[in-house]
Design an enzyme around this catalytic site. Structure first.
Site, PDB file in Angstrom:
ATOM      1  N   CYS A  83     -11.045  25.649  26.457  1.00 51.17           N
ATOM      2  CA  CYS A  83     -12.466  26.033  26.522  1.00 51.17           C
ATOM      3  C   CYS A  83     -12.816  26.787  27.807  1.00 51.17           C
ATOM      4  CB  CYS A  83     -13.355  24.804  26.380  1.00 51.17           C
ATOM      5  SG  CYS A  83     -13.178  24.033  24.764  1.00 51.17           S
ATOM      6  N   HIS A 119     -20.432  27.248  29.222  1.00 46.11           N
ATOM      7  CA  HIS A 119     -19.634  26.996  28.017  1.00 46.11           C
ATOM      8  C   HIS A 119     -20.484  26.158  27.066  1.00 46.11           C
ATOM      9  CE1 HIS A 119     -16.660  25.668  25.256  1.00 46.11           C
ATOM     10  NE2 HIS A 119     -16.518  24.461  25.781  1.00 46.11           N
ATOM     11  N   ASN A 132     -19.024  24.528  19.315  1.00 41.27           N
ATOM     12  CA  ASN A 132     -18.105  24.819  20.406  1.00 41.27           C
ATOM     13  C   ASN A 132     -17.010  25.763  19.893  1.00 41.27           C
ATOM     14  OD1 ASN A 132     -16.194  24.811  22.416  1.00 41.27           O
ATOM     15  ND2 ASN A 132     -16.249  22.594  22.747  1.00 41.27           N
TER      16      ASN A 132
HETATM   17  O1  UT7 Z   1     -15.299  21.955  25.241  1.00 40.47           O
HETATM   18  C1  UT7 Z   1     -14.327  21.024  25.569  1.00 40.47           C
HETATM   19  C2  UT7 Z   1     -14.913  19.894  26.247  1.00 40.47           C
HETATM   20  N1  UT7 Z   1     -15.420  18.946  25.300  1.00 40.47           N
HETATM   21  C3  UT7 Z   1     -16.583  18.429  25.483  1.00 40.47           C
HETATM   22  O2  UT7 Z   1     -17.244  18.824  26.399  1.00 40.47           O
HETATM   23  C4  UT7 Z   1     -17.017  17.310  24.589  1.00 40.47           C
HETATM   24  C5  UT7 Z   1     -17.543  16.206  25.444  1.00 40.47           C
HETATM   25  N2  UT7 Z   1     -18.009  15.053  24.703  1.00 40.47           N
HETATM   26  C6  UT7 Z   1     -19.099  15.073  23.886  1.00 40.47           C
HETATM   27  O3  UT7 Z   1     -19.707  16.105  23.680  1.00 40.47           O
HETATM   28  C7  UT7 Z   1     -19.585  13.754  23.327  1.00 40.47           C
HETATM   29  O4  UT7 Z   1     -18.863  12.716  23.939  1.00 40.47           O
HETATM   30  C8  UT7 Z   1     -19.464  13.637  21.775  1.00 40.47           C
HETATM   31  C9  UT7 Z   1     -20.473  14.524  21.132  1.00 40.47           C
HETATM   32  C10 UT7 Z   1     -18.041  14.025  21.362  1.00 40.47           C
HETATM   33  C11 UT7 Z   1     -19.741  12.202  21.354  1.00 40.47           C
HETATM   34  O5  UT7 Z   1     -21.004  11.778  21.818  1.00 40.47           O
HETATM   35  P1  UT7 Z   1     -21.165  10.383  22.571  1.00 40.47           P
HETATM   36  O6  UT7 Z   1     -22.594  10.206  22.809  1.00 40.47           O
HETATM   37  O7  UT7 Z   1     -20.257  10.426  23.783  1.00 40.47           O
HETATM   38  O8  UT7 Z   1     -20.662   9.354  21.500  1.00 40.47           O
HETATM   39  P2  UT7 Z   1     -19.444   8.315  21.570  1.00 40.47           P
HETATM   40  O9  UT7 Z   1     -18.137   9.029  21.504  1.00 40.47           O
HETATM   41  O10 UT7 Z   1     -19.652   7.372  22.710  1.00 40.47           O
HETATM   42  O11 UT7 Z   1     -19.686   7.555  20.216  1.00 40.47           O
HETATM   43  C12 UT7 Z   1     -20.875   6.820  19.970  1.00 40.47           C
HETATM   44  C13 UT7 Z   1     -20.842   6.340  18.533  1.00 40.47           C
HETATM   45  C14 UT7 Z   1     -19.544   5.671  18.126  1.00 40.47           C
HETATM   46  O12 UT7 Z   1     -19.865   4.566  17.269  1.00 40.47           O
HETATM   47  P3  UT7 Z   1     -19.901   3.052  17.840  1.00 40.47           P
HETATM   48  O13 UT7 Z   1     -18.534   2.806  18.363  1.00 40.47           O
HETATM   49  O14 UT7 Z   1     -20.958   3.046  18.900  1.00 40.47           O
HETATM   50  O15 UT7 Z   1     -20.263   2.278  16.617  1.00 40.47           O
HETATM   51  C15 UT7 Z   1     -18.820   6.718  17.332  1.00 40.47           C
HETATM   52  O16 UT7 Z   1     -17.928   6.172  16.376  1.00 40.47           O
HETATM   53  O17 UT7 Z   1     -20.993   7.448  17.654  1.00 40.47           O
HETATM   54  C16 UT7 Z   1     -19.971   7.404  16.643  1.00 40.47           C
HETATM   55  N3  UT7 Z   1     -19.660   8.777  16.244  1.00 40.47           N
HETATM   56  C17 UT7 Z   1     -20.303   9.389  15.228  1.00 40.47           C
HETATM   57  N4  UT7 Z   1     -21.284   8.983  14.403  1.00 40.47           N
HETATM   58  C18 UT7 Z   1     -21.728   9.859  13.484  1.00 40.47           C
HETATM   59  C19 UT7 Z   1     -18.760   9.630  16.778  1.00 40.47           C
HETATM   60  N5  UT7 Z   1     -18.797  10.794  16.119  1.00 40.47           N
HETATM   61  C20 UT7 Z   1     -19.750  10.679  15.161  1.00 40.47           C
HETATM   62  C21 UT7 Z   1     -20.255  11.542  14.172  1.00 40.47           C
HETATM   63  N6  UT7 Z   1     -21.231  11.091  13.370  1.00 40.47           N
HETATM   64  N7  UT7 Z   1     -19.794  12.793  14.024  1.00 40.47           N
END
Ligand code: UT7
Length: 324
Positions: A115, A251, A281
């Site tokens: 990225c 980005h 992204n």
């Molecule tokens: O460009 C390269 C660099 N990459 C990035 O910059 C990405 C950085 N990370 C992010 O953007 C975020 O961490 C995400 C968007 C990937 C995830 O958001 P988050 O607020 O950090 O969520 P999380 O990973 O802590 O997950 C929270 C909950 C989990 O459920 P439980 O364990 O709390 O029950 C996940 O299983 O959200 C759940 N979850 C989803 N739910 C519905 C994860 N993905 C999804 C989804 N739909 N697509």
């Protein structure tokens, strides 16, 4: 301090025709439009057609960039193409773009920094123009990123899309450039964190392409910290500050990261260019796509100071300051 500055003469972008909405992706994995928009700001992503390769996307973008600049393909003597999703293991996708553009001479090669790829490619091309090796460089970020997604992993497949964008740079004397041009970069990597965001396959490891694996919330935390430190480094080097920046072109990974960095760096929300909602992204393509959007809609004008940043797999990260 060679007395040569790389000036951005044109921008361009290309997004594949096919659009996949959050509603459509909710039929593939257990997710919802509400979750995706709230956590990321993404509304839709573009998906390359089966017969469209990264070099096709990049070539469309390159043609638009050159048209915008009024520069002929024959004048280009360097293509630096950032991609994680090359057409083939070799040759470099940049050479396919070289052939498709009808650019006979010069050199074309790929840069791999996921990225952050566009900023690494920009730094590479800028350095080569400043040494006098080349005169006119296309710097492109292009990805068919959806081809390395695991479409059963909702933590990653909702985030990414395909696209291409870029700029054309010409080497100008400082007298001719005036205050325009690429001012400085700060690019960094940390290979010890690669497990947090990587692809679980490759030519010499598994002999397969592999799929993106990410511990999203851990990447998120590192992203804000690393990006802020890179921005501080370019400020320290130039003596410029967030008050001097006209536009922030980050980005486009997640609206919450954009907002977090802007807040931490005291960049007013009105200066933030965000296109993540429209294409998700797109990895190395995201910065030039956002830049082109804001240049073509007239927000970014000649003379404006632009701050850009990125963070991605590797980890790789960086920041760049340039005056359009
Ligand atoms: O460009 C390269 C660099 N990459 C990035 O910059 C990405 C950085 N990370 C992010 O953007 C975020 O961490 C995400 C968007 C990937 C995830 O958001 P988050 O607020 O950090 O969520 P999380 O990973 O802590 O997950 C929270 C909950 C989990 O459920 P439980 O364990 O709390 O029950 C996940 O299983 O959200 C759940 N979850 C989803 N739910 C519905 C994860 N993905 C999804 C989804 N739909 N697509």
């Amino acid at each position: 301090m060679t007395g040569i500055r790389s000036v951005i003469r044109g921008t361009g972008g290309y997004l594949p025709e096919r659009v996949m909405s959050n509603a459509e992706i909710s039929q593939i994995v257990e997710t919802s439009d509400e979750w995706i928009q709230e956590r990321t700001g993404i509304r839709q992503r573009h998906i390359a057609a089966d017969d469209e390769m990264t070099s096709d996307l990049a070539t469309h973008a390159a043609q638009r960039i050159l048209k915008d600049a009024g520069i002929a393909a024959e004048q280009v003597d360097l293509i630096v193409l950032a991609t994680t999703t090359p057409d083939k293991t070799f040759p470099a996708t940049a050479t396919a773009v070289q052939a498709k553009l009808g650019m006979g001479g010069g050199a074309a090669f790929d840069v791999q920094a996921v990225c952050s790829g566009f900023l690494f490619a920009l730094a590479t091309a800028d350095s080569m123009l400043k040494t006098g090796l080349f005169k006119t460089a296309l710097v492109i970020g292009a990805e068919t990123f959806t081809r390395i997604l695991d479409w059963s992993d909702r933590g990653t497949c909702v985030l990414f899309g395909d696209g291409a964008g870029g700029v054309v740079l010409t080497a100008e004397t400082e007298a001719d450039a005036g205050d325009r041009g690429v001012l400085t970069h700060h690019i960094r990597t940390d290979g010890t964190k690669s497990d947090l965001l990587h692809v679980d396959g490759g030519v010499s490891s598994t002999g397969t392409i592999g799929h993106v694996r990410m511990l999203g919330n851990q990447v998120f935390k590192h992203a804000v910290t690393n990006i802020s430190s890179a921005i501080n480094a370019v400020y320290d080097e130039t003596g410029l500050t967030s008050d001097d920046v006209d536009w922030f072109v980050p980005h486009q990974a997640n609206q919450r990261i954009l907002n977090g960095v802007a807040k931490k760096m005291k960049l007013d929300e009105s200066k933030v260019i965000s296109t993540v909602g429209d294409h998700g992204n797109t990895s190395a393509a995201s910065i030039p796509l956002a830049l082109h959007t804001a240049v073509s809609d007239g927000r970014i004008e000649p003379g404006h100071l632009v701050l850009s940043e990125a963070m991605g797999g590797g980890f790789s990260w960086g920041a760049s300051l340039f005056r359009i």
